[in-house]
Each structure stands twice: as structure tokens, then as C-alpha cells.
Design an enzyme around this catalytic site. Structure first.
Site, PDB file in Angstrom:
ATOM      1  N   LYS A  17       0.836  -1.212   0.000  1.00  0.00           N
ATOM      2  CA  LYS A  17       0.000   0.000   0.000  1.00  0.00           C
ATOM      3  C   LYS A  17       0.868   1.258   0.000  1.00  0.00           C
ATOM      4  O   LYS A  17       0.615   2.198  -0.743  1.00  0.00           O
ATOM      5  CB  LYS A  17      -0.898  -0.010   1.237  1.00  0.00           C
ATOM      6  CG  LYS A  17      -1.562   1.335   1.507  1.00  0.00           C
ATOM      7  CD  LYS A  17      -2.327   1.348   2.807  1.00  0.00           C
ATOM      8  CE  LYS A  17      -1.510   1.615   4.038  1.00  0.00           C
ATOM      9  NZ  LYS A  17      -1.304   3.026   4.402  1.00  0.00           N
ATOM     10  N   ASN A  18       1.895   1.273   0.831  1.00  0.00           N
ATOM     11  CA  ASN A  18       2.689   2.491   0.996  1.00  0.00           C
ATOM     12  C   ASN A  18       3.628   2.768  -0.174  1.00  0.00           C
ATOM     13  O   ASN A  18       4.227   3.836  -0.247  1.00  0.00           O
ATOM     14  CB  ASN A  18       3.483   2.446   2.304  1.00  0.00           C
ATOM     15  CG  ASN A  18       2.594   2.681   3.510  1.00  0.00           C
ATOM     16  OD1 ASN A  18       1.401   2.960   3.359  1.00  0.00           O
ATOM     17  ND2 ASN A  18       3.159   2.558   4.704  1.00  0.00           N
ATOM     18  N   ARG A  42      -4.264  10.636   5.312  1.00  0.00           N
ATOM     19  CA  ARG A  42      -3.185  11.594   5.434  1.00  0.00           C
ATOM     20  C   ARG A  42      -2.249  11.573   4.224  1.00  0.00           C
ATOM     21  O   ARG A  42      -1.705  12.607   3.818  1.00  0.00           O
ATOM     22  CB  ARG A  42      -2.408  11.229   6.697  1.00  0.00           C
ATOM     23  CG  ARG A  42      -1.283  12.115   7.026  1.00  0.00           C
ATOM     24  CD  ARG A  42      -0.447  11.487   8.107  1.00  0.00           C
ATOM     25  NE  ARG A  42       0.946  11.748   7.814  1.00  0.00           N
ATOM     26  CZ  ARG A  42       1.542  12.894   8.062  1.00  0.00           C
ATOM     27  NH1 ARG A  42       0.895  13.870   8.626  1.00  0.00           N
ATOM     28  NH2 ARG A  42       2.804  13.070   7.750  1.00  0.00           N
ATOM     29  N   ARG A 101       1.171  14.265  13.684  1.00  0.00           N
ATOM     30  CA  ARG A 101       1.465  14.037  12.279  1.00  0.00           C
ATOM     31  C   ARG A 101       1.374  15.284  11.398  1.00  0.00           C
ATOM     32  O   ARG A 101       0.536  15.361  10.496  1.00  0.00           O
ATOM     33  CB  ARG A 101       0.568  12.925  11.732  1.00  0.00           C
ATOM     34  CG  ARG A 101       0.654  11.665  12.556  1.00  0.00           C
ATOM     35  CD  ARG A 101       0.012  10.496  11.885  1.00  0.00           C
ATOM     36  NE  ARG A 101       0.861   9.950  10.838  1.00  0.00           N
ATOM     37  CZ  ARG A 101       0.573   8.834  10.170  1.00  0.00           C
ATOM     38  NH1 ARG A 101      -0.518   8.189  10.415  1.00  0.00           N
ATOM     39  NH2 ARG A 101       1.393   8.381   9.253  1.00  0.00           N
ATOM     40  N   ASP A 153       5.393   0.421  11.845  1.00  0.00           N
ATOM     41  CA  ASP A 153       4.163  -0.226  11.365  1.00  0.00           C
ATOM     42  C   ASP A 153       4.061  -1.689  11.784  1.00  0.00           C
ATOM     43  O   ASP A 153       3.052  -2.341  11.520  1.00  0.00           O
ATOM     44  CB  ASP A 153       4.060  -0.110   9.836  1.00  0.00           C
ATOM     45  CG  ASP A 153       3.615   1.275   9.403  1.00  0.00           C
ATOM     46  OD1 ASP A 153       3.245   2.088  10.271  1.00  0.00           O
ATOM     47  OD2 ASP A 153       3.626   1.549   8.181  1.00  0.00           O
TER      48      ASP A 153
HETATM   49  C1  UD1 Z   1       4.716   6.728   6.443  1.00  0.00           C
HETATM   50  C2  UD1 Z   1       3.834   5.538   6.248  1.00  0.00           C
HETATM   51  C3  UD1 Z   1       3.344   5.005   7.594  1.00  0.00           C
HETATM   52  C4  UD1 Z   1       4.539   4.758   8.514  1.00  0.00           C
HETATM   53  C5  UD1 Z   1       5.461   5.971   8.582  1.00  0.00           C
HETATM   54  C6  UD1 Z   1       6.751   5.691   9.329  1.00  0.00           C
HETATM   55  C7  UD1 Z   1       2.839   5.922   4.076  1.00  0.00           C
HETATM   56  C8  UD1 Z   1       1.625   6.267   3.297  1.00  0.00           C
HETATM   57  N1  UD1 Z   1       2.715   5.915   5.400  1.00  0.00           N
HETATM   58  O1  UD1 Z   1       3.933   7.735   7.052  1.00  0.00           O
HETATM   59  O2  UD1 Z   1       2.620   3.807   7.375  1.00  0.00           O
HETATM   60  O3  UD1 Z   1       4.062   4.475   9.803  1.00  0.00           O
HETATM   61  O4  UD1 Z   1       5.817   6.392   7.251  1.00  0.00           O
HETATM   62  O5  UD1 Z   1       7.418   4.622   8.763  1.00  0.00           O
HETATM   63  O6  UD1 Z   1       3.872   5.648   3.526  1.00  0.00           O
HETATM   64  N2  UD1 Z   1       6.797  14.468  10.693  1.00  0.00           N
HETATM   65  C9  UD1 Z   1       6.863  15.820  10.972  1.00  0.00           C
HETATM   66  N3  UD1 Z   1       6.653  16.701   9.946  1.00  0.00           N
HETATM   67  C10 UD1 Z   1       6.395  16.308   8.675  1.00  0.00           C
HETATM   68  C11 UD1 Z   1       6.327  14.923   8.399  1.00  0.00           C
HETATM   69  C12 UD1 Z   1       6.540  14.023   9.422  1.00  0.00           C
HETATM   70  O7  UD1 Z   1       7.102  16.222  12.109  1.00  0.00           O
HETATM   71  O8  UD1 Z   1       6.234  17.162   7.797  1.00  0.00           O
HETATM   72  C13 UD1 Z   1       7.069  13.490  11.774  1.00  0.00           C
HETATM   73  C14 UD1 Z   1       5.888  12.574  12.052  1.00  0.00           C
HETATM   74  O9  UD1 Z   1       4.965  13.168  12.946  1.00  0.00           O
HETATM   75  C15 UD1 Z   1       6.585  11.372  12.637  1.00  0.00           C
HETATM   76  C16 UD1 Z   1       7.897  11.315  11.854  1.00  0.00           C
HETATM   77  O10 UD1 Z   1       8.083  12.618  11.324  1.00  0.00           O
HETATM   78  O11 UD1 Z   1       6.843  11.573  13.993  1.00  0.00           O
HETATM   79  C17 UD1 Z   1       7.945  10.317  10.726  1.00  0.00           C
HETATM   80  O12 UD1 Z   1       6.755  10.390   9.978  1.00  0.00           O
HETATM   81  P1  UD1 Z   1       6.712  10.098   8.423  1.00  0.00           P
HETATM   82  O13 UD1 Z   1       7.867   9.252   8.012  1.00  0.00           O
HETATM   83  O14 UD1 Z   1       6.505  11.385   7.708  1.00  0.00           O
HETATM   84  O15 UD1 Z   1       5.392   9.253   8.307  1.00  0.00           O
HETATM   85  P2  UD1 Z   1       4.434   9.233   7.073  1.00  0.00           P
HETATM   86  O16 UD1 Z   1       5.223   9.510   5.840  1.00  0.00           O
HETATM   87  O17 UD1 Z   1       3.234  10.053   7.355  1.00  0.00           O
END
Ligand code: UD1
Length: 440
Positions: free
Chosen positions: A42-43, A112, A141, A327
Site C-alpha cells: 500500500k505504501n 493523510r 502528524r 508499522d
Molecule cells: C509513512 C507511512 C506510515 C509509517 C510511517 C513511518 C505511508 C503512506 N505511510 O507515514 O505507514 O508508519 O511512514 O514509517 O507511507 N513528521 C513531521 N513533519 C512532517 C512529516 C513528518 O514532524 O512534515 C514526523 C511525524 O509526525 C513522525 C515522523 O516525522 O513523527 C515520521 O513520519 P513520516 O515518516 O513522515 O510518516 P508518514 O510519511 O506520514
């Protein structure tokens, strides 16, 4: 394509009971045995769909999982103006008409990952207006790093009434040096997609190294992008004027694979997982072996798990790839409830990702939480009861606990599971689990 025609196309994908039922009832204590075919990730499929907006050529994506998040993203592409054709496990997308670069609240609120269209739309159309995301309720997030990155590429970014708008300079986005405060998976993907059409060279530093980022880079490269270093913390992009259509098969889902490994370990028996990629599972396999699970890899795409009665506790800390994936944290915690001894599960990627703990406790698990650490004492006798799914992976952990519990477990609100697991009940039932979908 209008929404009705598009929904008609999507309806052609298998509509089974999974679509409409609200709860899942599991009778625990049955060993599992047989083969499970792993679906596409999915991701990886989500950014691949978003990437199809970068070209007016046709993009065909194979091995697409049949999960709700993918349909949501396909609906988002259609609402932007792309033609989307969905077949049983592939999608063809053609974004060659007039695109309306707006991602409305109705579509974004449930997922998201909709923020993945920000970069491609800003790069292709010069403007992107995207509702601020909803999705799993795990921590705050934010998407600040996506927005800062777009600014570095020359975009003007503003927020109003729950939307963010990014507008590229007249001549389009310009290459730049993006330094992520911490690795972000979708942030890296979003900005990679923006950078491939920017003027000049971009550098993405402290980038996410997840296999899904590498898969996206492979797709973009097939489309004509110039990218070096995907899978390492430094990605270099040399912007090109235009990209072309292509065909690409999505990588196997490592989290789905890990979830079934834990299912086999909890239920006992012998499971063969086919069509996966062993090297993407290394951190999970290592921890499971340490806990006493017997896992063999006859080749790179097959994993065989033999259940064992003698699980022992192991500490685990979630980290960015190649660390233990966040995950898989909830599923691994379900496993640790059945291991002898005390294990510490530390969550470092997200705040507030222990929503499954209260429900596992209601089933008899002995878990205490202090800050980012959960202490799990095993082996606890789990008993089936009614439990509530809260987010995607938390829901999976409840299903897994149900396989190990005495009596019947009913997991309510399984729409969370439908967002990310392709035919979970069907696949588990196919290897002998007593599992049925019911109306709440
Ligand atoms: C993706 C995955 C999700 C997985 C996560 C971590 C997809 C669609 N989803 O989510 O399943 O759990 O990676 O492996 O691929 N953060 C910020 N600012 C930002 C972006 C992120 O502070 O602009 C923080 C988040 O709150 C979190 C950390 O960075 O604490 C990592 O998050 P991130 O890797 O961005 O997760 P997703 O990409 O949303």
C-alpha cells in the site's frame, strides 16, 4: 473522468463481504497451515499513483493491493482530472487533460497520504491546493517538512481555511537543497516527485531510506527522471523538462508479510508466505528469530514460518528503515504477550501509537505504558472479548491477539483494516483460521 464513471470502474474490482461488514469474529486456538500470497505494498502504491500526475503519458501500475486507501487515492486522481482505469490488480492512469490541482477535504480527510499529491501537482501544474490531512490518529502528524521543502524549491506556500496552497514561480519549481529535520517517508516521496520536474539540481538530505522510497525512485526513473542515491540518506535529482508514461509493478508489502509472520507464530502450525521480499523484512525477521520463531527463506521471495510453543521476550525499539518498522510495533507487541519474560517495546517514530494497548489489556495482556515505552509481561492467558479497532496497525494486532486467545474475539470498526490490508479475513481463513465478517 466524472465521479460516477470512475466509481463504476472501481466497482469492477471485487466487491466481497469485506466491503460491507463492520466487525470480524475470530475463534482463537487454531493452528494455521498453508500458503499466503503477499499483495503489493500500500505504501508504495500510494506514491506511485501520485507520480502518475507528473506526466501526460499513460502509467500502468501492476500488483496493486485492493485496499481502501488505494481507492481513495484513485478517486483523488480522478477528481483532479486524470482518467483512472482499475482492473483486478492493476491501475492505468492518464493525466493528459486539463488538471484541476485541488484535493478536496472529502477525499483527504480519510487519508493523510493525500498530501503526496502536493509535490506532483505543484511541479506539473504550477499550483497545488490540498486540504490538510486526516488519517490514522497516531500523534499530531504534521506536514511542515513537506511545506518547507516546497518553499526550498521556490514555491510560495500559504494556509487558509484548512487548505494549504503551494504556488510555483512563473518558470516552474527550481532545484534546491532540502535538509529534513528528521527522515519522513511521505515527505521524501512528495519532494522527490516535486524535484524531478524542477529546473536544475536538487539535493534531499537526511532523506527516508524505506524500500517504498526506492520503489518510487525506480518508477520515476522509468518515466525519465534522473535520480541518484534513493535508499540512502542523500538523494540527488537532476530535474528534467518532462516525463513519459511507463509500466511498473509495485513491491510486495513488507508490513503485510510481517503481520502474517506474527500470525503464524501466535497460532502455531506452518505458513509459507509467497511473493514477498526477504531483504525488506530483515529487521522483523531478526527480532522474531531472537524471540524463538523458526523462519526460513528458501529463496528471496518466500518465507516459511514454523510456529513454536517456546517464545521468549525480546526488547524492540522502532526506528526508521533499516530499523524495526513502527508499522510492525503493535503486531510485535501482540506476539510479546505470548512470550515468556518481560519485554520493552519503545516507540520512537510516532507519539501516541499505543492505542492497541488498552484493548490488548482487556483481552488479558499484562502491559504497562510509561511515556514512549510499553512493558509487556508474558506469557499472559488471553481471552476473547469485544475489542475496538483504532488505527490500521493497532487493528491488526487485535486480530493477531484473537488468533492466540481462548474463545471468541470480535474486533469492531474494521474499516481501519480495510484501509491497508488486502482481503485479510479471506487470507487468514484460507490457511485455517476461524474468522468471519459480521454486521455490527
Ligand atoms: C509513512 C507511512 C506510515 C509509517 C510511517 C513511518 C505511508 C503512506 N505511510 O507515514 O505507514 O508508519 O511512514 O514509517 O507511507 N513528521 C513531521 N513533519 C512532517 C512529516 C513528518 O514532524 O512534515 C514526523 C511525524 O509526525 C513522525 C515522523 O516525522 O513523527 C515520521 O513520519 P513520516 O515518516 O513522515 O510518516 P508518514 O510519511 O506520514
Amino acid at each position: 473522468m466524472d465521479a460516477v464513471a470512475h466509481n463504476g470502474v472501481l466497482a469492477a474490482r471485487k466487491a466481497d463481504g469485506w466491503e460491507f461488514m463492520q466487525a470480524m469474529r475470530i475463534a482463537g486456538g487454531r493452528p494455521l497451515s498453508g500458503r499466503i500470497e503477499i499483495s503489493g505494498a500500500k505504501n508504495a502504491a500510494l506514491p506511485a499513483l501520485a507520480a502518475s500526475l507528473l506526466t501526460d503519458g499513460p502509467v500502468t501500475l501492476g500488483r496493486m493491493p485492493d485496499v481502501v486507501d488505494i481507492r481513495t487515492m484513485a478517486n483523488l486522481l480522478a477528481s483532479v482530472g486524470a482518467e483512472v482505469e482499475a482492473r483486478p490488480d492493476s491501475y492505468s492512469i492518464r493525466a493528459n487533460g486539463n488538471l484541476d490541482p485541488v484535493a478536496p477535504y472529502e477525499l483527504v480527510k480519510t487519508m493523510r497520504a493525500s498530501s503526496l499529491v502536493l509535490g506532483p501537482l505543484a511541479a506539473r501544474c504550477g499550483r497545488a491546493r490540498v486540504s490538510l490531512p486526516g488519517g490514522c490518529a497516531i500523534g499530531s502528524r504534521p506536514i511542515d517538512m513537506h511545506l518547507d521543502g516546497l518553499k526550498t524549491l521556490g514555491a510560495t506556500v500559504r494556509q487558509d481555511r484548512g487548505y494549504v496552497e503551494a504556488v510555483a514561480p512563473k518558470g516552474g519549481l527550481v532545484g534546491g537543497r532540502i535538509q529534513f529535520r528528521r527522515p519522513t517517508v511521505t515527505g521524501t516521496e512528495d519532494l522527490l516527485m516535486a524535484a524531478v520536474l524542477a529546473n536544475g539540481e536538487s539535493l534531499l538530505e537526511n532523506a527516508a531510506c524505506e524500500p517504498e522510497v526506492v520503489d518510487l525512485a525506480e518508477l520515476l526513473t522509468k518515466m525519465g527522471a534522473r535520480i541518484e542515491g534513493a535508499g540512502t540518506p542523500t538523494i540527488r535529482v537532476d530535474g528534467v523538462d518532462a516525463l513519459a508514461g511507463t509500466e511498473h509493478a509495485i513491491i510486495p508489502d513488507r508490513i503485510e508479510t510481517g503481520t502474517y509472520l506474527v500470525a503464524g507464530a501466535l497460532a502455531g502450525g506452518e505458513l509459507t508466505l509467497e511473493g514477498t521480499r526477504r531483504q525488506h523484512l530483515e529487521p522483523v525477521i531478526a527480532k522474531m528469530r531472537q524471540a524463538g520463531c523458526l523462519i526460513e527463506a528458501p529463496d528471496d521471495s518466500t518465507l516459511v514460518l514454523r510456529g513454536t510453543a517456546a517464545l521468549s521476550s525480546v526488547d524492540v525499539t522502532t526506528r526508521e528503515h533499516p530499523g524495526f518498522p513502527t508499522d510492525m510495533q503493535a503486531q510485535f507487541m501482540a506476539l510479546m504477550t505470548q512470550a515468556k519474560g518481560t519485554s520493552k517495546v519503545v516507540e520512537t517514530v510516532f507519539e501516541n501509537r499505543f492505542m492497541h494497548v488498552l484493548e490488548l489489556q482487556r483481552m488479558g495482556a499484562d502491559i504497562t505504558i510509561g511515556g514512549h515505552t510499553a512493558v509487556v509481561r508474558g506469557k499472559a492467558a488471553l481471552t476473547g472479548t469485544d475489542v475496538m479497532a483504532s488505527d490500521l496497525r493497532a487493528s491488526a494486532s487485535l486480530v493477531l491477539a484473537g488468533l492466540a486467545a481462548k474463545g471468541e474475539t470480535t474486533v469492531h470498526r474494521i474499516y481501519h483494516l480495510r484501509r491497508g490490508y488486502d482481503r485479510l479475513a479471506e487470507k487468514l481463513a484460507g490457511v485455517g483460521a476461524s474468522i468471519e465478517l459480521i454486521d455490527d
